[in-house]
Design a protein around this motif. Structure first.
Motif, PDB file in Angstrom:
ATOM      1  N   GLY A  71       0.780  -1.229   0.000  1.00  0.00           N
ATOM      2  CA  GLY A  71       0.000   0.000   0.000  1.00  0.00           C
ATOM      3  C   GLY A  71       0.811   1.278   0.000  1.00  0.00           C
ATOM      4  N   THR A  72       2.135   1.196  -0.122  1.00  0.00           N
ATOM      5  CA  THR A  72       2.939   2.417  -0.159  1.00  0.00           C
ATOM      6  C   THR A  72       3.033   3.007  -1.557  1.00  0.00           C
ATOM      7  OG1 THR A  72       4.983   1.144  -0.421  1.00  0.00           O
ATOM      8  CG2 THR A  72       4.316   1.692   1.818  1.00  0.00           C
ATOM      9  N   LEU A  73       2.540   2.278  -2.555  1.00  0.00           N
ATOM     10  CA  LEU A  73       2.470   2.789  -3.921  1.00  0.00           C
ATOM     11  C   LEU A  73       1.027   2.674  -4.373  1.00  0.00           C
ATOM     12  CD1 LEU A  73       4.232   3.936  -6.179  1.00  0.00           C
ATOM     13  CD2 LEU A  73       4.522   1.615  -7.049  1.00  0.00           C
ATOM     14  N   ILE A  74       0.389   3.821  -4.560  1.00  0.00           N
ATOM     15  CA  ILE A  74      -1.028   3.830  -4.909  1.00  0.00           C
ATOM     16  C   ILE A  74      -1.206   4.561  -6.241  1.00  0.00           C
ATOM     17  CG2 ILE A  74      -1.771   3.716  -2.506  1.00  0.00           C
ATOM     18  CD1 ILE A  74      -2.347   6.710  -2.632  1.00  0.00           C
ATOM     19  N   GLU A  75      -2.406   4.493  -6.742  1.00  0.00           N
ATOM     20  CA  GLU A  75      -2.706   5.087  -8.047  1.00  0.00           C
ATOM     21  C   GLU A  75      -2.314   6.561  -8.084  1.00  0.00           C
ATOM     22  OE1 GLU A  75      -6.414   5.244 -11.250  1.00  0.00           O
ATOM     23  OE2 GLU A  75      -6.783   4.665  -9.152  1.00  0.00           O
ATOM     24  N   GLY A  76      -1.591   6.943  -9.151  1.00  0.00           N
ATOM     25  CA  GLY A  76      -1.208   8.335  -9.352  1.00  0.00           C
ATOM     26  C   GLY A  76       0.063   8.768  -8.654  1.00  0.00           C
ATOM     27  N   THR A  77       0.664   7.901  -7.836  1.00  0.00           N
ATOM     28  CA  THR A  77       1.864   8.287  -7.086  1.00  0.00           C
ATOM     29  C   THR A  77       3.058   8.505  -8.012  1.00  0.00           C
ATOM     30  OG1 THR A  77       1.133   6.892  -5.234  1.00  0.00           O
ATOM     31  CG2 THR A  77       3.433   7.636  -5.219  1.00  0.00           C
ATOM     32  N   PRO A  78       3.716   9.664  -7.956  1.00  0.00           N
ATOM     33  CA  PRO A  78       4.961   9.828  -8.714  1.00  0.00           C
ATOM     34  C   PRO A  78       6.054   8.917  -8.141  1.00  0.00           C
ATOM     35  CG  PRO A  78       4.061  11.962  -8.039  1.00  0.00           C
ATOM     36  CD  PRO A  78       3.310  10.914  -7.278  1.00  0.00           C
ATOM     37  N   VAL A  79       6.827   8.299  -9.006  1.00  0.00           N
ATOM     38  CA  VAL A  79       7.908   7.401  -8.592  1.00  0.00           C
ATOM     39  C   VAL A  79       9.237   8.076  -8.907  1.00  0.00           C
ATOM     40  CG1 VAL A  79       8.982   5.141  -8.933  1.00  0.00           C
ATOM     41  CG2 VAL A  79       6.479   5.360  -8.985  1.00  0.00           C
ATOM     42  N   VAL A  80      10.165   8.023  -7.943  1.00  0.00           N
ATOM     43  CA  VAL A  80      11.480   8.640  -8.109  1.00  0.00           C
ATOM     44  C   VAL A  80      12.548   7.608  -7.772  1.00  0.00           C
ATOM     45  CG1 VAL A  80      13.012  10.527  -7.441  1.00  0.00           C
ATOM     46  CG2 VAL A  80      10.522  10.879  -7.427  1.00  0.00           C
ATOM     47  N   LEU A  98       2.165   0.744 -15.022  1.00  0.00           N
ATOM     48  CA  LEU A  98       1.142   0.977 -14.000  1.00  0.00           C
ATOM     49  C   LEU A  98       0.520   2.371 -14.090  1.00  0.00           C
ATOM     50  CD1 LEU A  98       2.817  -0.700 -10.888  1.00  0.00           C
ATOM     51  CD2 LEU A  98       1.508  -1.734 -12.741  1.00  0.00           C
ATOM     52  N   GLY A  99       0.917   3.134 -15.114  1.00  0.00           N
ATOM     53  CA  GLY A  99       0.325   4.453 -15.305  1.00  0.00           C
ATOM     54  C   GLY A  99       0.787   5.486 -14.303  1.00  0.00           C
ATOM     55  N   LEU A 100       2.044   5.402 -13.846  1.00  0.00           N
ATOM     56  CA  LEU A 100       2.564   6.306 -12.832  1.00  0.00           C
ATOM     57  C   LEU A 100       3.652   7.215 -13.428  1.00  0.00           C
ATOM     58  CD1 LEU A 100       3.037   3.673  -9.969  1.00  0.00           C
ATOM     59  CD2 LEU A 100       1.071   5.183 -10.337  1.00  0.00           C
ATOM     60  N   PRO A 101       3.688   8.484 -13.032  1.00  0.00           N
ATOM     61  CA  PRO A 101       4.779   9.355 -13.491  1.00  0.00           C
ATOM     62  C   PRO A 101       6.110   8.910 -12.878  1.00  0.00           C
ATOM     63  CG  PRO A 101       3.354  10.511 -11.919  1.00  0.00           C
ATOM     64  CD  PRO A 101       2.691   9.197 -12.192  1.00  0.00           C
ATOM     65  N   ARG A 117      16.874   5.876 -23.211  1.00  0.00           N
ATOM     66  CA  ARG A 117      16.071   4.680 -22.919  1.00  0.00           C
ATOM     67  C   ARG A 117      15.019   4.971 -21.855  1.00  0.00           C
ATOM     68  NH1 ARG A 117      20.003   0.220 -21.224  1.00  0.00           N
ATOM     69  NH2 ARG A 117      18.199  -1.178 -21.500  1.00  0.00           N
ATOM     70  N   ILE A 118      15.355   5.786 -20.874  1.00  0.00           N
ATOM     71  CA  ILE A 118      14.358   6.173 -19.864  1.00  0.00           C
ATOM     72  C   ILE A 118      13.242   6.983 -20.518  1.00  0.00           C
ATOM     73  CG2 ILE A 118      13.991   7.617 -17.817  1.00  0.00           C
ATOM     74  CD1 ILE A 118      16.872   6.789 -16.966  1.00  0.00           C
ATOM     75  N   ALA A 119      13.614   7.918 -21.369  1.00  0.00           N
ATOM     76  CA  ALA A 119      12.608   8.732 -22.062  1.00  0.00           C
ATOM     77  C   ALA A 119      11.727   7.883 -22.965  1.00  0.00           C
ATOM     78  CB  ALA A 119      13.305   9.824 -22.882  1.00  0.00           C
ATOM     79  N   ALA A 120      12.312   6.847 -23.573  1.00  0.00           N
ATOM     80  CA  ALA A 120      11.532   5.969 -24.454  1.00  0.00           C
ATOM     81  C   ALA A 120      10.440   5.238 -23.694  1.00  0.00           C
ATOM     82  CB  ALA A 120      12.460   4.959 -25.132  1.00  0.00           C
ATOM     83  N   HIS A 121      10.619   5.049 -22.388  1.00  0.00           N
ATOM     84  CA  HIS A 121       9.584   4.419 -21.563  1.00  0.00           C
ATOM     85  C   HIS A 121       8.726   5.455 -20.839  1.00  0.00           C
ATOM     86  CE1 HIS A 121      10.904   0.352 -22.276  1.00  0.00           C
ATOM     87  NE2 HIS A 121      12.131   0.631 -21.908  1.00  0.00           N
ATOM     88  N   GLY A 122       8.800   6.698 -21.275  1.00  0.00           N
ATOM     89  CA  GLY A 122       7.931   7.730 -20.717  1.00  0.00           C
ATOM     90  C   GLY A 122       8.444   8.381 -19.457  1.00  0.00           C
ATOM     91  N   GLY A 123       9.692   8.115 -19.063  1.00  0.00           N
ATOM     92  CA  GLY A 123      10.234   8.696 -17.844  1.00  0.00           C
ATOM     93  C   GLY A 123      10.939  10.018 -18.080  1.00  0.00           C
ATOM     94  N   ARG A 124      11.156  10.746 -16.996  1.00  0.00           N
ATOM     95  CA  ARG A 124      11.896  11.999 -17.034  1.00  0.00           C
ATOM     96  C   ARG A 124      13.237  11.803 -16.345  1.00  0.00           C
ATOM     97  NH1 ARG A 124       8.743  16.466 -14.124  1.00  0.00           N
ATOM     98  NH2 ARG A 124      10.442  17.719 -15.001  1.00  0.00           N
ATOM     99  N   ARG A 145       9.953  16.144  -1.572  1.00  0.00           N
ATOM    100  CA  ARG A 145       9.504  17.498  -1.923  1.00  0.00           C
ATOM    101  C   ARG A 145       8.285  17.475  -2.836  1.00  0.00           C
ATOM    102  NH1 ARG A 145      14.184  19.220  -3.558  1.00  0.00           N
ATOM    103  NH2 ARG A 145      13.817  19.175  -5.806  1.00  0.00           N
ATOM    104  N   THR A 146       8.144  16.436  -3.641  1.00  0.00           N
ATOM    105  CA  THR A 146       7.057  16.386  -4.634  1.00  0.00           C
ATOM    106  C   THR A 146       5.926  15.430  -4.245  1.00  0.00           C
ATOM    107  OG1 THR A 146       8.226  14.656  -5.865  1.00  0.00           O
ATOM    108  CG2 THR A 146       8.674  16.943  -6.490  1.00  0.00           C
ATOM    109  N   GLY A 147       6.029  14.832  -3.063  1.00  0.00           N
ATOM    110  CA  GLY A 147       5.001  13.886  -2.651  1.00  0.00           C
ATOM    111  C   GLY A 147       5.074  12.565  -3.390  1.00  0.00           C
ATOM    112  N   GLY A 148       6.247  12.231  -3.895  1.00  0.00           N
ATOM    113  CA  GLY A 148       6.419  10.982  -4.632  1.00  0.00           C
ATOM    114  C   GLY A 148       6.882   9.840  -3.757  1.00  0.00           C
ATOM    115  N   ARG A 149       7.028   8.687  -4.383  1.00  0.00           N
ATOM    116  CA  ARG A 149       7.519   7.474  -3.702  1.00  0.00           C
ATOM    117  C   ARG A 149       8.940   7.204  -4.174  1.00  0.00           C
ATOM    118  NH1 ARG A 149       9.252   3.179  -1.565  1.00  0.00           N
ATOM    119  NH2 ARG A 149       7.893   1.485  -0.818  1.00  0.00           N
ATOM    120  N   PHE A 150       9.895   7.266  -3.234  1.00  0.00           N
ATOM    121  CA  PHE A 150      11.283   6.983  -3.549  1.00  0.00           C
ATOM    122  C   PHE A 150      11.498   5.474  -3.526  1.00  0.00           C
ATOM    123  CE2 PHE A 150      15.585   6.301  -1.588  1.00  0.00           C
ATOM    124  CZ  PHE A 150      16.309   6.488  -2.753  1.00  0.00           C
ATOM    125  N   LEU A 151      11.982   4.922  -4.625  1.00  0.00           N
ATOM    126  CA  LEU A 151      12.292   3.496  -4.686  1.00  0.00           C
ATOM    127  C   LEU A 151      13.802   3.329  -4.568  1.00  0.00           C
ATOM    128  CD1 LEU A 151       9.995   1.993  -7.485  1.00  0.00           C
ATOM    129  CD2 LEU A 151       9.640   2.048  -5.010  1.00  0.00           C
TER     130      LEU A 151
END
Length: 365
Positions: A71-80, A98-101, A117-124, A145-151
């Motif tokens: 439950g620490t990764l939920i819908e819409g959570t930015p991943v860093v 999973l449809g996450l930024p 390669r990161i950009a090709a998968h939609g990442g920044r 700072r951005t309310g994201g989930r640090f992996l």
């Protein structure tokens, strides 16, 4: 005892877990011929066949699965993430699945190909302003700072799994792939170590099932793992970055578990490049330099088996493919600039494959 909640079948978490499970396809086990050693069967477990092209794909899939499950990764959570290579590419892939930024903080030394390669998968991508070893802290700060989930894939690699693996692990895949083979239980498994997660997973599997297979870690120059294993110093550090992407670390990471490892083989970086090139030329397997490190160590072990008068199977892990290294480890100009001359090592490999004689100094270690 607290019962773990199970997400309803129609909610985002349930769909995410289904999508992650559907991604877990086994990778091929490819034979490599050593004509002068008919009693030895050598195989390459080709992790470059994953959608993101590396063994880090497995680690990140499990990291996303665990975060969704608890439950620490939920819908819409930015991943860093903070990573300069294949782990960040895999993170971008699973975030998009999973449809996450997704944002990766990369060291300044990260190749342009990794950004692409990161950009090709939609990442920044963000380039860290701190030294490469500090990008994890910069990523952690950005997530806060951005309310994201640090992996943190390094910290995750150091944690033992709780209960049976929810998806088939690497050890299970290897043994399933050897069913019906002449040597269904190999004498050695050989892998490199980056986070340490792969070697720890294989070591746990062998011990859990009481198998006689031994585990070797192939370690490049400048890495802390061989001296840490040899000296028994758990916090050994060299302070020098590895020139073999994906494996070797300037310090021992939490995921490196020496008690699960039977042998660590130090491998010269030039030998890693030579073995990568030799494997492509003779077996048609276009793998990265970390695979070359493992192949050199596997030949060392094959020579030991031959000297003992025994045969058996050896399986080495191909951590990634060759494509990301076209302008580095496969480029003659880049190698020359780094002082790497692979020809003598390639000659040693060719001689070994055709005669069975292993004469290079690492055989005496």
């Amino acid at each position: 005892m607290t019962e773990r909640s199970v997400p309803p079948p129609d909610d985002w978490a349930a769909r995410a877990l289904r999508d992650l499970a559907a991604d877990a396809a086994p990778t091929p086990l490819r034979p490599v011929r050593l004509p002068a050693l008919p009693e030895i069967d050598l195989y390459v477990k080709d992790e470059s066949a994953h959608p993101t092209g590396s063994v880090k794909h497995r680690l990140l899939r499990e990291l996303f699965r665990a975060a969704v499950q608890d439950g620490t990764l939920i819908e819409g959570t930015p991943v860093v993430m903070g990573s300069g290579g294949a782990a960040a590419v895999a993170g971008a892939y699973f975030a998009r699945l999973l449809g996450l930024p997704f944002t990766a903080v990369l060291p300044r030394t990260a190749p342009a190909a990794v950004h692409d390669r990161i950009a090709a998968h939609g990442g920044r991508c963000r380039t860290g302003e701190l030294p490469p070893a500090a990008v994890l802290e910069e990523a952690r700060t950005l997530a806060g700072r951005t309310g994201g989930r640090f992996l943190d894939h390094f910290a995750a690699a150091g944690r033992s799994p709780d209960g049976p693996a929810p998806m088939p692990d690497l050890g299970t895949e290897i043994l399933d792939g050897l069913r019906g083979a002449r040597h269904p239980v190999p004498r050695w498994l050989v892998t490199g170590a980056g986070t340490g997660a792969t070697s720890a997973s294989l070591g746990r599997h062998l011990r859990r099932h009481g198998l006689p297979t031994r585990l070797a870690v192939a370690d490049p120059e400048h890495s802390a793992y061989f001296p840490a294993w040899a000296s028994g110093c758990d916090d050994y550090a060299t302070g020098m970055p590895s020139r073999i992407p994906g494996i070797g670390r300037p310090r021992t990471e939490p995921g490196f578990r020496p008690e699960l490892i039977d042998l660590v083989v130090p491998v010269p970086d030039t030998a890693s490049v030579a073995a990568m090139r030799w494997l492509h030329r003779t077996a048609g397997l276009a793998c990265g330099p970390a695979t070359g490190t493992a192949l050199w160590a596997a030949c060392h072990l094959a020579a030991r088996l031959r000297a003992e008068g025994t045969g058996g199977g050896l399986v080495l892990l191909a951590g990634d493919g060759a494509e990301p290294y076209r302008t580095t480890h496969l480029d003659a100009g880049w190698l020359a600039a780094k002082g790497l001359e692979p020809a003598p090592y390639e000659a040693e490999l060719a001689r070994f494959a055709e005669s069975g004689r292993w004469t290079w100094p690492p055989a005496s270690r």
